[in-house]
Design a protein around this motif. Structure first.
Motif, mmCIF file in Angstrom:
data_model
loop_
_atom_site.group_PDB
_atom_site.id
_atom_site.type_symbol
_atom_site.label_atom_id
_atom_site.label_comp_id
_atom_site.label_asym_id
_atom_site.label_seq_id
_atom_site.Cartn_x
_atom_site.Cartn_y
_atom_site.Cartn_z
ATOM 1 N N HIS A 130 0.457 -1.441 -0.037
ATOM 2 C CA HIS A 130 -0.349 0.263 0.043
ATOM 3 C C HIS A 130 0.757 0.778 -0.653
ATOM 4 O O HIS A 130 0.970 1.961 -0.834
ATOM 5 C CB HIS A 130 -1.150 -0.051 1.089
ATOM 6 N N ASP A 131 2.068 1.277 0.845
ATOM 7 C CA ASP A 131 2.414 2.526 1.356
ATOM 8 C C ASP A 131 3.175 2.869 -0.297
ATOM 9 O O ASP A 131 3.218 4.370 -0.311
ATOM 10 C CB ASP A 131 3.316 2.578 2.395
ATOM 11 N N HIS A 132 3.696 2.174 -0.600
ATOM 12 C CA HIS A 132 4.640 2.997 -2.291
ATOM 13 C C HIS A 132 3.605 2.541 -3.687
ATOM 14 O O HIS A 132 4.361 3.750 -3.898
ATOM 15 C CB HIS A 132 5.161 1.506 -2.238
ATOM 16 N N SER A 133 2.716 2.076 -3.258
ATOM 17 C CA SER A 133 1.492 2.352 -4.088
ATOM 18 C C SER A 133 1.223 3.836 -4.530
ATOM 19 O O SER A 133 0.717 4.155 -5.889
ATOM 20 C CB SER A 133 0.481 1.502 -4.137
ATOM 21 N N GLN A 134 1.780 4.724 -3.558
ATOM 22 C CA GLN A 134 0.360 6.015 -3.527
ATOM 23 C C GLN A 134 1.800 6.719 -4.620
ATOM 24 O O GLN A 134 1.530 7.873 -5.018
ATOM 25 C CB GLN A 134 0.505 6.219 -2.319
ATOM 26 N N HIS A 135 2.900 6.389 -4.657
ATOM 27 C CA HIS A 135 3.421 7.293 -5.797
ATOM 28 C C HIS A 135 4.990 6.416 -6.568
ATOM 29 O O HIS A 135 5.571 6.998 -6.935
ATOM 30 C CB HIS A 135 4.713 8.253 -4.803
ATOM 31 N N ASP A 136 4.008 5.956 -7.384
ATOM 32 C CA ASP A 136 5.163 4.394 -7.994
ATOM 33 C C ASP A 136 3.718 4.229 -9.114
ATOM 34 O O ASP A 136 3.236 2.878 -8.941
ATOM 35 C CB ASP A 136 5.841 3.573 -7.127
ATOM 36 N N PHE A 137 4.765 4.379 -10.217
ATOM 37 C CA PHE A 137 2.910 3.696 -11.609
ATOM 38 C C PHE A 137 3.556 1.737 -10.894
ATOM 39 O O PHE A 137 2.582 1.108 -11.178
ATOM 40 C CB PHE A 137 3.751 3.657 -12.735
ATOM 41 N N ASN A 138 4.892 1.386 -11.144
ATOM 42 C CA ASN A 138 4.852 0.602 -10.520
ATOM 43 C C ASN A 138 4.034 -1.194 -9.734
ATOM 44 O O ASN A 138 3.552 -1.745 -10.347
ATOM 45 C CB ASN A 138 5.962 -0.392 -10.947
ATOM 46 N N VAL A 139 4.476 -0.079 -8.845
ATOM 47 C CA VAL A 139 3.797 -0.864 -7.306
ATOM 48 C C VAL A 139 2.120 -0.954 -7.635
ATOM 49 O O VAL A 139 1.618 -1.607 -7.138
ATOM 50 C CB VAL A 139 4.276 -0.144 -5.648
ATOM 51 N N ARG A 140 1.846 0.557 -7.760
ATOM 52 C CA ARG A 140 0.435 0.615 -8.430
ATOM 53 C C ARG A 140 -0.144 -0.413 -9.323
ATOM 54 O O ARG A 140 -1.639 -0.735 -8.255
ATOM 55 C CB ARG A 140 -0.039 2.367 -8.435
ATOM 56 N N GLY A 141 0.171 -0.599 -9.856
ATOM 57 C CA GLY A 141 -0.479 -1.655 -10.926
ATOM 58 C C GLY A 141 -0.611 -3.204 -9.491
ATOM 59 O O GLY A 141 -1.660 -3.596 -9.887
ATOM 60 N N ALA A 142 0.534 -3.657 -9.408
ATOM 61 C CA ALA A 142 0.295 -4.790 -8.685
ATOM 62 C C ALA A 142 -0.205 -4.611 -7.277
ATOM 63 O O ALA A 142 -0.907 -5.595 -7.110
ATOM 64 C CB ALA A 142 1.956 -4.939 -8.024
ATOM 65 N N PHE A 143 -0.449 -3.442 -7.229
ATOM 66 C CA PHE A 143 -1.248 -3.806 -5.557
ATOM 67 C C PHE A 143 -2.954 -2.909 -6.005
ATOM 68 O O PHE A 143 -3.483 -3.762 -5.572
ATOM 69 C CB PHE A 143 -1.332 -1.576 -5.236
ATOM 70 N N LEU A 144 -3.024 -2.427 -6.802
ATOM 71 C CA LEU A 144 -5.011 -2.692 -7.709
ATOM 72 C C LEU A 144 -4.997 -4.072 -8.057
ATOM 73 O O LEU A 144 -5.805 -4.554 -7.796
ATOM 74 C CB LEU A 144 -4.535 -2.069 -8.847
#
Length: 206
Positions: A130-144
């Motif tokens: 969660h924390d890294h998903s706020q400002h990282d497209f790569n982690v955001r994709g995995a988080f979603l």
């Protein structure tokens, strides 16, 4: 915790449970469990792409390539979004086929236990990302991917309770369709944002 380590934890959790859930879905004749296992498998692909993109980004940083990290990670996010959309289409197709055909009764108890375990696994994985998903497209994709599967697990629990209590086997297909709609809707913003970011990165490169 660095990004690759964090993504690897998510991959381990998703990969281990996806096999367990697919087995439980096959044994209980639950389309919802099988569908959710497929989503978990797509989580594994998403996380693997994210880990690969993070590794390529690290190499690009070492080579002082300012656009390399951004392009690699945004491309992985785009692939994740497309993967979600493809999975949504498959779920709709499978659910419609089940409405028009006969299949064995679903074992609601197996569904319920599996879904509860799955919800716990997904909550842990989502909290890690969660924390890294706020400002990282790569982690955001995995988080979603993981977040969508967390909601899916809640849907499986509802489906399992209704099937176990009232023997409403048709709920299995309905929840599967709901998951498909959620996957499709969730994938579109990620695809759109990733394409826009890739366009900006390409413009900056030239």
């Amino acid at each position: 915790m660095n990004k690759i380590h964090m993504l690897s934890i998510g991959l381990f959790l998703s990969g281990g449970f996806s096999f367990f859930e697919w087995t439980a879905g096959w044994w209980s004749h639950s389309l919802t469990l099988i569908t959710d296992a497929g989503h978990m498998l797509s989580d594994c692909l998403a996380l693997s792409l994210a880990i690969g993109a993070a590794w390529l980004a690290h190499l690009a940083i070492q080579k002082q390539d300012s656009l390399g990290p951004q392009t690699a990670e945004i491309a992985a996010a785009l692939a994740n979004g497309i993967g979600l959309l493809v999975l949504a289409v498959w779920v709709v197709w499978e659910a419609v086929n089940r409405f028009h055909g006969e299949h064995p009764a679903v074992a609601g108890e197996v569904m319920l236990v599996t879904a509860i375990v799955g919800l716990g696994v997904n909550i842990i994985a989502a909290s890690v990302l969660h924390d890294h998903s706020q400002h990282d497209f790569n982690v955001r994709g995995a988080f979603l991917h993981v977040l969508a599967d967390t909601v899916s697990s809640a849907g499986v629990i509802v489906s399992a309770v209704l099937i176990w209590a009232f023997h409403w086997n048709w709920v299995d297909q309905i929840i599967s369709l709901c998951i498909a709609v959620m996957l499709g809707i969730g994938s579109l913003p990620l695809i759109f944002d990733s394409l826009q970011s890739l366009q900006r990165a390409s413009t900056a490169k030239h």
